[in-house]
Design a protein around this motif. Structure first.
Motif, short mmCIF file in Angstrom:
data_model
loop_
_atom_site.label_atom_id
_atom_site.label_comp_id
_atom_site.label_asym_id
_atom_site.label_seq_id
_atom_site.Cartn_x
_atom_site.Cartn_y
_atom_site.Cartn_z
N ALA A 27 0.81 -1.22 0.00
CA ALA A 27 0.00 0.00 0.00
C ALA A 27 0.84 1.27 0.00
O ALA A 27 0.40 2.30 -0.52
CB ALA A 27 -0.94 0.01 1.21
N ASN A 28 2.03 1.22 0.57
CA ASN A 28 2.82 2.44 0.71
C ASN A 28 3.72 2.72 -0.49
O ASN A 28 4.62 3.57 -0.40
CB ASN A 28 3.68 2.38 1.98
CG ASN A 28 2.89 2.83 3.20
OD1 ASN A 28 1.73 3.21 3.08
ND2 ASN A 28 3.52 2.78 4.36
N LYS A 29 3.49 2.04 -1.60
CA LYS A 29 4.25 2.39 -2.81
C LYS A 29 3.44 3.39 -3.64
O LYS A 29 2.58 3.03 -4.44
CB LYS A 29 4.56 1.15 -3.64
CG LYS A 29 5.38 1.53 -4.90
CD LYS A 29 5.90 0.33 -5.65
CE LYS A 29 6.71 0.80 -6.86
NZ LYS A 29 7.29 -0.32 -7.61
N ARG A 305 0.28 -4.57 15.49
CA ARG A 305 1.13 -4.73 16.67
C ARG A 305 1.63 -6.16 16.79
O ARG A 305 2.72 -6.42 17.31
CB ARG A 305 0.34 -4.34 17.91
CG ARG A 305 1.19 -4.16 19.16
CD ARG A 305 0.35 -3.76 20.35
NE ARG A 305 -0.43 -2.55 20.11
CZ ARG A 305 -1.26 -2.01 20.99
NH1 ARG A 305 -1.43 -2.59 22.18
NH2 ARG A 305 -1.92 -0.92 20.69
N MET A 306 0.82 -7.12 16.32
CA MET A 306 1.24 -8.52 16.38
C MET A 306 2.03 -8.95 15.15
O MET A 306 2.34 -10.12 14.98
CB MET A 306 0.01 -9.41 16.58
CG MET A 306 -0.60 -9.27 17.97
SD MET A 306 -1.93 -10.45 18.33
CE MET A 306 -3.31 -9.70 17.48
N GLY A 307 2.36 -7.98 14.26
CA GLY A 307 3.32 -8.27 13.20
C GLY A 307 2.79 -8.37 11.79
O GLY A 307 3.56 -8.65 10.87
N GLU A 308 1.48 -8.08 11.57
CA GLU A 308 0.93 -8.23 10.22
C GLU A 308 0.11 -7.00 9.83
O GLU A 308 -1.08 -7.10 9.56
CB GLU A 308 0.05 -9.48 10.14
CG GLU A 308 -0.31 -9.90 8.73
CD GLU A 308 -1.28 -11.08 8.70
OE1 GLU A 308 -1.47 -11.63 7.61
OE2 GLU A 308 -1.86 -11.43 9.75
N PRO A 309 0.74 -5.81 9.80
CA PRO A 309 -0.03 -4.60 9.44
C PRO A 309 -0.71 -4.77 8.08
O PRO A 309 -0.08 -5.21 7.12
CB PRO A 309 1.02 -3.50 9.43
CG PRO A 309 2.34 -4.20 9.30
CD PRO A 309 2.16 -5.51 9.99
N GLN A 314 5.87 -5.39 2.19
CA GLN A 314 6.58 -4.77 1.07
C GLN A 314 7.03 -5.77 0.00
O GLN A 314 6.86 -5.48 -1.19
CB GLN A 314 7.79 -3.98 1.59
CG GLN A 314 8.45 -3.13 0.53
CD GLN A 314 9.44 -2.15 1.11
OE1 GLN A 314 9.64 -2.11 2.33
NE2 GLN A 314 10.07 -1.34 0.28
N PRO A 315 7.57 -6.95 0.34
CA PRO A 315 7.96 -7.89 -0.72
C PRO A 315 6.74 -8.46 -1.43
O PRO A 315 5.66 -8.59 -0.83
CB PRO A 315 8.71 -8.99 0.04
CG PRO A 315 9.02 -8.41 1.37
CD PRO A 315 7.96 -7.43 1.67
#
Length: 429
Positions: A27-29, A305-309, A314-315
């Motif tokens: 999403a952040n690209k 917070r548990m690691g899966e935003p 990104q990959p």
């Protein structure tokens, strides 16, 4: 997240999550922050239970995917140079017709500081060539897999087939557009198959070829079996699913039916073999508690917070669904804290009515509260060691709480329910 919590089509919701990770977009690209909503709604969701071939082509034509893996910029260098020359000639003709004959000569001034300098940045922006990103990922991650038997030359040929697949008006109203002017002409050979149809059909036929390739059936069957059955699914199940994939031309619904009705799916080894991802844990906890979720953002923040935003892998591989990714001391502590906060009605944007869920008796008797929680949240199936650990906590002073409006001490059912939801059995599907 709201759909995962409230959907009555649970398998379809799980498949939407599965396919998004398979065809991941970050999403952040750049523009993908705005393109991702339509990608999920119009590309992934309608095809989640259909034909894999249709899903593959839909993702290939999605502005979100085209932007994420840079295929919207991919062009045949020769065709692009030819197009640039034609555009330059048109500009020159336009200036000749409407500019009074010839464009005026630039004004010059003495001194070296005023000498015109070439614009290296502009020249660099004019250079466009073949981009192999999507051609590589569509083979390695989307279809035949890294062991599918393709070579670097196949990647180049696949990228050439997909030149001209770009985005029309990316800053205004982005939509898929095929630009014939920058498409690589001539025949291309991908994994022994020749494509010389010309135009957009080169890319479509190449994608259809990959979608129906035997290696694709094996690769997808292994991914689905790993997602639903175990981190190391039995080869017999993969083979049976791959046969179904070939027989049904990649019908996803039929492929799932073959897997779900297999003996391997219901085997003792597969029972609770899969650890929930953070997204799955948050959604399943909300469903188990019958929570009224009015604002999903706090839950989404717990997923991160548990690691899966959400949407922020990104990959292009997407988030892993293997236990080793999610099981460690810090992660398990986070999961327990989440369960305690949610069951204790301390989750912003969501409310829980444990009294209605567990019954009035659970308010008076800690053992009753524990028994009801195990029955409701774990289906009554809990390891003896887990039960003993939970029972040992019943003597904790926090289990009993004084209510201001009731002098009789009542059970802190939120703490008991939270401990059960944080148990190993609930962390597994």
């Amino acid at each position: 997240l709201d759909r995962a919590v409230y959907s009555q089509r649970q398998l379809e919701a799980v498949m939407e999550d599965f396919w998004f990770n398979h065809f991941n977009v970050f999403a952040n690209k750049g523009a993908d922050k705005w393109l991702l909503t339509a990608y999920v709604r119009d590309t992934i969701r309608p095809h989640a239970m259909g034909k894999f071939q249709d899903l593959l082509i839909a993702t290939a034509k999605s502005p979100a995917m085209l932007f994420y893996l840079d295929n919207w910029l991919s062009a045949d260098p020769v065709a692009f140079e030819h197009m640039q020359r034609e555009l330059a000639q048109r500009r020159a003709r336009y200036q000749g017709i409407f500019g009074g004959g010839y464009p005026p000569a630039p004004r010059t001034f003495p001194g070296p500081s005023n000498a015109p300098q070439p614009n290296k940045t502009a020249a660099k922006k004019q250079d466009r060539g073949l981009n192999e990103n999507y051609g590589r990922e569509v083979m390695e991650l989307h279809t035949v897999g890294v062991d599918g038997g393709y070579t670097q030359q196949d990647v180049i040929a696949m990228a050439e087939c997909l030149t001209g697949w770009t985005v029309h008006e990316p800053r205004k109203d982005p939509e898929f557009y095929f630009d014939e002017r920058i498409h690589a002409q001539g025949k291309k050979i991908v994994m022994g198959r020749t494509f010389d149809y010309g135009g957009m059909k080169n890319g479509e036929e190449a994608l259809n070829f990959l979608a129906s390739h035997p290696s694709t059936g094996i690769f997808l069957s292994r991914e689905l079996a790993r997602h639903f059955v175990s981190d190391n699914p039995p080869q017999s199940l993969i083979d049976r699913m791959a046969e179904n994939f070939a027989a049904t031309q990649g019908d996803i619904r039929s492929l799932l039916k073959t897997m779900i009705y297999s003996p391997e799916f219901w085997s003792k080894e597969a029972y609770r073999a899969k650890v929930k991802t953070p997204f799955e844990l948050v959604a399943s906890t909300a469903r188990a508690l019958d929570a009224d979720v009015t604002v999903g953002l706090p839950l989404a923040q717990w997923v991160g917070r548990m690691g899966e935003p959400l949407y922020l892998c990104q990959p292009p591989t997407g988030y892993s669904d293997k236990a080793e990714t999610w099981v460690n001391t810090g992660a398990l502590l986070n999961r327990l804290n989440f369960a305690l906060a949610f069951a204790g009605n301390r989750m912003g944007g969501a409310t829980v009515d444990l009294k209605a869920l567990l019954g009035a008796e659970a308010l008076r008797d800690p053992n009753a509260a524990l028994g009801r929680s195990i029955d409701i949240f774990l289906g009554g199936q809990v390891a003896q060691t887990t039960r003993q650990t939970l029972e040992s906590r019943l003597s904790d002073p926090q289990i009993l709480q004084a209510r201001l409006d009731d002098p009789v001490k009542q059970v802190n059912e939120g703490l008991i329910a939270g401990l059960v939801l944080g148990a190993p059995e609930f962390q597994r599907r």
